[in-house]
Scaffold this motif. Structure first.
Motif, mmCIF file in Angstrom:
data_model
loop_
_atom_site.group_PDB
_atom_site.id
_atom_site.type_symbol
_atom_site.label_atom_id
_atom_site.label_comp_id
_atom_site.label_asym_id
_atom_site.label_seq_id
_atom_site.Cartn_x
_atom_site.Cartn_y
_atom_site.Cartn_z
ATOM 1 N N SER A 77 0.843 -1.198 0.000
ATOM 2 C CA SER A 77 0.000 0.000 0.000
ATOM 3 C C SER A 77 0.876 1.244 0.000
ATOM 4 C CB SER A 77 -0.909 0.008 1.236
ATOM 5 O OG SER A 77 -0.135 0.248 2.409
ATOM 6 N N GLY A 78 0.251 2.391 -0.257
ATOM 7 C CA GLY A 78 1.001 3.634 -0.296
ATOM 8 C C GLY A 78 1.629 3.837 -1.658
ATOM 9 N N ALA A 79 2.529 4.811 -1.752
ATOM 10 C CA ALA A 79 3.155 5.135 -3.034
ATOM 11 C C ALA A 79 4.628 5.435 -2.837
ATOM 12 C CB ALA A 79 2.470 6.342 -3.666
ATOM 13 N N GLU A 80 5.425 5.068 -3.841
ATOM 14 C CA GLU A 80 6.843 5.369 -3.814
ATOM 15 C C GLU A 80 7.029 6.856 -4.049
ATOM 16 O OE1 GLU A 80 11.022 3.814 -5.812
ATOM 17 O OE2 GLU A 80 9.138 2.777 -6.220
ATOM 18 N N GLY A 81 7.818 7.534 -3.217
ATOM 19 C CA GLY A 81 7.933 8.983 -3.253
ATOM 20 C C GLY A 81 8.401 9.549 -4.572
ATOM 21 N N SER A 82 9.299 8.854 -5.260
ATOM 22 C CA SER A 82 9.852 9.391 -6.498
ATOM 23 C C SER A 82 8.961 9.139 -7.698
ATOM 24 C CB SER A 82 11.235 8.767 -6.764
ATOM 25 O OG SER A 82 11.117 7.364 -6.910
ATOM 26 N N MET A 84 5.066 8.948 -9.717
ATOM 27 C CA MET A 84 3.876 9.780 -9.844
ATOM 28 C C MET A 84 2.633 8.921 -9.745
ATOM 29 S SD MET A 84 5.238 12.102 -13.061
ATOM 30 C CE MET A 84 3.903 13.288 -13.054
ATOM 31 N N SER A 85 1.561 9.524 -9.249
ATOM 32 C CA SER A 85 0.300 8.809 -9.165
ATOM 33 C C SER A 85 -0.316 8.707 -10.561
ATOM 34 C CB SER A 85 -0.665 9.551 -8.233
ATOM 35 O OG SER A 85 -1.037 10.791 -8.806
ATOM 36 N N ASN A 86 -1.331 7.861 -10.686
ATOM 37 C CA ASN A 86 -2.017 7.715 -11.969
ATOM 38 C C ASN A 86 -2.524 9.063 -12.485
ATOM 39 O OD1 ASN A 86 -1.566 5.031 -11.709
ATOM 40 N ND2 ASN A 86 -3.686 4.439 -11.382
ATOM 41 N N SER A 87 -3.169 9.831 -11.604
ATOM 42 C CA SER A 87 -3.750 11.104 -12.026
ATOM 43 C C SER A 87 -2.668 12.114 -12.403
ATOM 44 C CB SER A 87 -4.637 11.676 -10.917
ATOM 45 O OG SER A 87 -3.904 11.832 -9.718
ATOM 46 N N GLU A 88 -1.529 12.102 -11.681
ATOM 47 C CA GLU A 88 -0.445 13.036 -11.989
ATOM 48 C C GLU A 88 0.160 12.751 -13.360
ATOM 49 O OE1 GLU A 88 1.251 14.027 -7.489
ATOM 50 O OE2 GLU A 88 2.024 12.309 -8.621
ATOM 51 N N ILE A 89 0.498 11.494 -13.609
ATOM 52 C CA ILE A 89 1.128 11.155 -14.885
ATOM 53 C C ILE A 89 0.161 11.369 -16.034
ATOM 54 C CG2 ILE A 89 0.547 8.690 -14.923
ATOM 55 C CD1 ILE A 89 3.900 10.224 -15.967
ATOM 56 N N LEU A 90 -1.119 11.099 -15.808
ATOM 57 C CA LEU A 90 -2.112 11.295 -16.867
ATOM 58 C C LEU A 90 -2.272 12.782 -17.176
ATOM 59 C CD1 LEU A 90 -4.000 9.716 -18.704
ATOM 60 C CD2 LEU A 90 -5.789 9.958 -16.981
ATOM 61 N N ALA A 91 -2.295 13.609 -16.134
ATOM 62 C CA ALA A 91 -2.435 15.058 -16.320
ATOM 63 C C ALA A 91 -1.242 15.631 -17.080
ATOM 64 C CB ALA A 91 -2.587 15.756 -14.970
ATOM 65 N N VAL A 119 6.087 6.012 -13.412
ATOM 66 C CA VAL A 119 4.837 5.343 -13.051
ATOM 67 C C VAL A 119 5.129 4.018 -12.349
ATOM 68 C CG1 VAL A 119 2.689 4.373 -13.969
ATOM 69 C CG2 VAL A 119 3.686 6.390 -15.019
ATOM 70 N N PRO A 120 4.410 3.705 -11.264
ATOM 71 C CA PRO A 120 4.573 2.388 -10.645
ATOM 72 C C PRO A 120 4.370 1.281 -11.682
ATOM 73 C CG PRO A 120 3.228 3.807 -9.262
ATOM 74 C CD PRO A 120 3.440 4.547 -10.547
ATOM 75 N N TYR A 121 5.181 0.255 -11.598
ATOM 76 C CA TYR A 121 5.193 -0.804 -12.616
ATOM 77 C C TYR A 121 3.798 -1.341 -12.893
ATOM 78 C CZ TYR A 121 6.645 -5.024 -15.082
ATOM 79 O OH TYR A 121 6.796 -6.005 -16.027
ATOM 80 N N LYS A 122 3.000 -1.516 -11.849
ATOM 81 C CA LYS A 122 1.682 -2.126 -12.019
ATOM 82 C C LYS A 122 0.726 -1.245 -12.821
ATOM 83 C CE LYS A 122 -0.029 -0.313 -7.607
ATOM 84 N NZ LYS A 122 -0.604 -0.635 -6.292
ATOM 85 N N ASN A 123 1.048 0.073 -12.932
ATOM 86 C CA ASN A 123 0.131 0.995 -13.619
ATOM 87 C C ASN A 123 0.586 1.375 -15.026
ATOM 88 O OD1 ASN A 123 -1.432 1.078 -11.299
ATOM 89 N ND2 ASN A 123 -0.323 2.828 -10.467
ATOM 90 N N ILE A 124 1.756 0.898 -15.449
ATOM 91 C CA ILE A 124 2.322 1.324 -16.723
ATOM 92 C C ILE A 124 1.389 1.033 -17.894
ATOM 93 C CG2 ILE A 124 4.142 0.813 -18.411
ATOM 94 C CD1 ILE A 124 6.127 0.753 -16.144
ATOM 95 N N LYS A 125 0.868 -0.183 -17.968
ATOM 96 C CA LYS A 125 -0.003 -0.548 -19.094
ATOM 97 C C LYS A 125 -1.287 0.291 -19.079
ATOM 98 C CE LYS A 125 -2.019 -4.431 -21.607
ATOM 99 N NZ LYS A 125 -3.209 -3.682 -21.986
ATOM 100 N N ASP A 129 -2.279 2.771 -22.096
ATOM 101 C CA ASP A 129 -3.513 2.559 -22.850
ATOM 102 C C ASP A 129 -4.384 3.812 -22.873
ATOM 103 O OD1 ASP A 129 -2.752 -0.017 -23.372
ATOM 104 O OD2 ASP A 129 -4.028 -0.941 -21.849
ATOM 105 N N LEU A 130 -4.376 4.566 -21.759
ATOM 106 C CA LEU A 130 -5.230 5.751 -21.658
ATOM 107 C C LEU A 130 -4.816 6.863 -22.625
ATOM 108 C CD1 LEU A 130 -5.778 5.985 -17.794
ATOM 109 C CD2 LEU A 130 -7.530 5.537 -19.514
ATOM 110 N N ILE A 131 -3.524 6.929 -22.952
ATOM 111 C CA ILE A 131 -3.063 8.003 -23.838
ATOM 112 C C ILE A 131 -2.707 7.488 -25.231
ATOM 113 C CG2 ILE A 131 -2.196 9.373 -21.904
ATOM 114 C CD1 ILE A 131 0.627 8.538 -22.725
ATOM 115 N N ALA A 132 -2.893 6.196 -25.476
ATOM 116 C CA ALA A 132 -2.496 5.606 -26.759
ATOM 117 C C ALA A 132 -3.209 6.259 -27.935
ATOM 118 C CB ALA A 132 -2.758 4.102 -26.745
ATOM 119 N N ASN A 133 -4.504 6.515 -27.796
ATOM 120 C CA ASN A 133 -5.269 7.082 -28.902
ATOM 121 C C ASN A 133 -4.808 8.492 -29.239
ATOM 122 O OD1 ASN A 133 -8.063 8.652 -29.805
ATOM 123 N ND2 ASN A 133 -7.865 6.598 -30.667
ATOM 124 N N GLU A 134 -4.537 9.287 -28.198
ATOM 125 C CA GLU A 134 -4.082 10.654 -28.434
ATOM 126 C C GLU A 134 -2.688 10.684 -29.048
ATOM 127 O OE1 GLU A 134 -5.297 13.909 -25.570
ATOM 128 O OE2 GLU A 134 -5.622 12.155 -24.322
#
Length: 341
Positions: A77-82, A84-91, A119-125, A129-134
């Protein structure tokens, strides 16, 4: 392989899978590695101790291994400090794509590196995928020029206070090519392009370079055909140093000019939109159906913005800008009154 090596391999394997967002079940892991559940518990305790030590050493890593009763296993649980969260990297990805600052090849490489490194490894895909179309439909600017190397070179010139000579292609006047010796002050991004803010200098009677104007000129980086470091350092008194933030607050569309105090009457519905567009603006008079706003701006660019506001904005001061607006409006009216098409 020694028992210690096997233990280390087992711990690393579980740690990687925890980072990937997977669940560690003691019974399943014991069977997988051929050890008892107490060994797996000790491995988990070692991972917890490692993460705890990271915090003690000043890391901003907030991750910890906890037991999830619903999932019936251990999770991270939690996040690695260095990272970015999903919302940060997406923004940030959306902002980069919207900026259209780079070629299609460059933006794809930059985004891939950013996602892989931040991005945390588990969220890379998921993020990919979220920005692939753009990414696929990304449209380059018409000049399709790469300015990455020049960005770095100019950054070094600014840091080292080096005079440079640039060969520049003007936008108007038949794409005229000119040479300028300048004191580079800052690189700013605005409205799809990178710009160099620099003071034009000329030699005086003593042969020394001195500023031609009190305010900086603005050069679009993709129009700089050549850049040459003259090997001459320039000095700027601390009181006269270039304030990049203040310059950005006072300029519109990267057109400089003399600094003026603008006073306008605004009759629109959203005064916040004006205050956001002109960061130096302040409302000095508020009435029911209009307000008076003052702001410090560079003269050349502000006219373009004022023209875009139509009847919602009236220039009150300075008189020179008010008269210029009258002349432009007359010119526009004459153009539409003409019978020539």
């Amino acid at each position: 392989m020694t028992d210690k090596a096997l233990k280390n391999k087992r711990i690393l394997d579980m740690y990687v899978r925890l980072c990937e967002g997977k669940i560690i079940n003691k019974a399943a892991e014991a069977q997988r590695f051929g050890v008892d559940e107490r060994s797996i518990q000790r491995d988990i305790d070692d991972i917890r101790a490692f993460l705890s030590e990271q915090k003690i050493n000043g890391s901003t890593d907030s991750r910890e291994v906890i037991y999830d009763r619903v999932k019936k296993g251990f999770v991270l649980s939690g996040a690695e400090g260095s990272l970015m969260s999903n919302s940060e990297i997406l923004a940030v990805s959306k902002i980069l794509l919207e900026s259209r600052a780079f070629t299609k090849k460059e933006i794809s490489t930059i985004l891939d590196k950013m996602i892989a490194g931040c991005v945390p490894y588990k969220n890379i895909k998921l993020v990919s995928d979220l920005i692939a179309n753009e990414k696929y439909h990304y449209v380059e600017l018409s000049h399709k020029s790469s300015v990455k190397d020049m960005l770095w070179e100019l950054g070094e010139d600014i840091k080292n206070r080096q005079l440079i000579e640039i060969t520049y292609q003007k936008q108007m006047h038949g794409a005229e090519i000119v040479k300028r010796v300048v004191q580079p002050a800052a690189v700013i991004f605005s409205e799809y392009y990178f710009y160099l803010n620099a003071y034009i200098v000329e030699k005086n009677e003593k042969g020394d370079y001195e500023r031609k104007y009190d305010y900086p000129a603005v050069f679009r980086l993709d129009r700089i055909r050549k850049r040459r470091n003259l090997g001459i350092r320039y000095r700027t008194p601390y009181a006269n140093r270039f304030e990049e933030g203040e310059f950005r607050n006072r300029i519109q569309f990267m057109f400089a000019g003399e600094l003026i105090k603008l006073r306008i009457k605004y009759k629109g519905n959203s005064v916040d939109a004006i205050l956001d567009r002109l960061p130096t603006a302040a409302v000095i008079l508020q009435q029911e159906d209009f307000c008076i706003i003052e702001a410090e701006v560079y003269g050349n660019g502000i006219m373009m913005w004022l023209l875009s506001q139509g009847t919602m904005v009236e220039i009150l001061k300075p008189d020179t800008l008010r008269n210029e607006m009258k002349a432009k409006l007359k010119e526009m009216l004459d153009m539409y009154d003409s019978e020539k098409h």
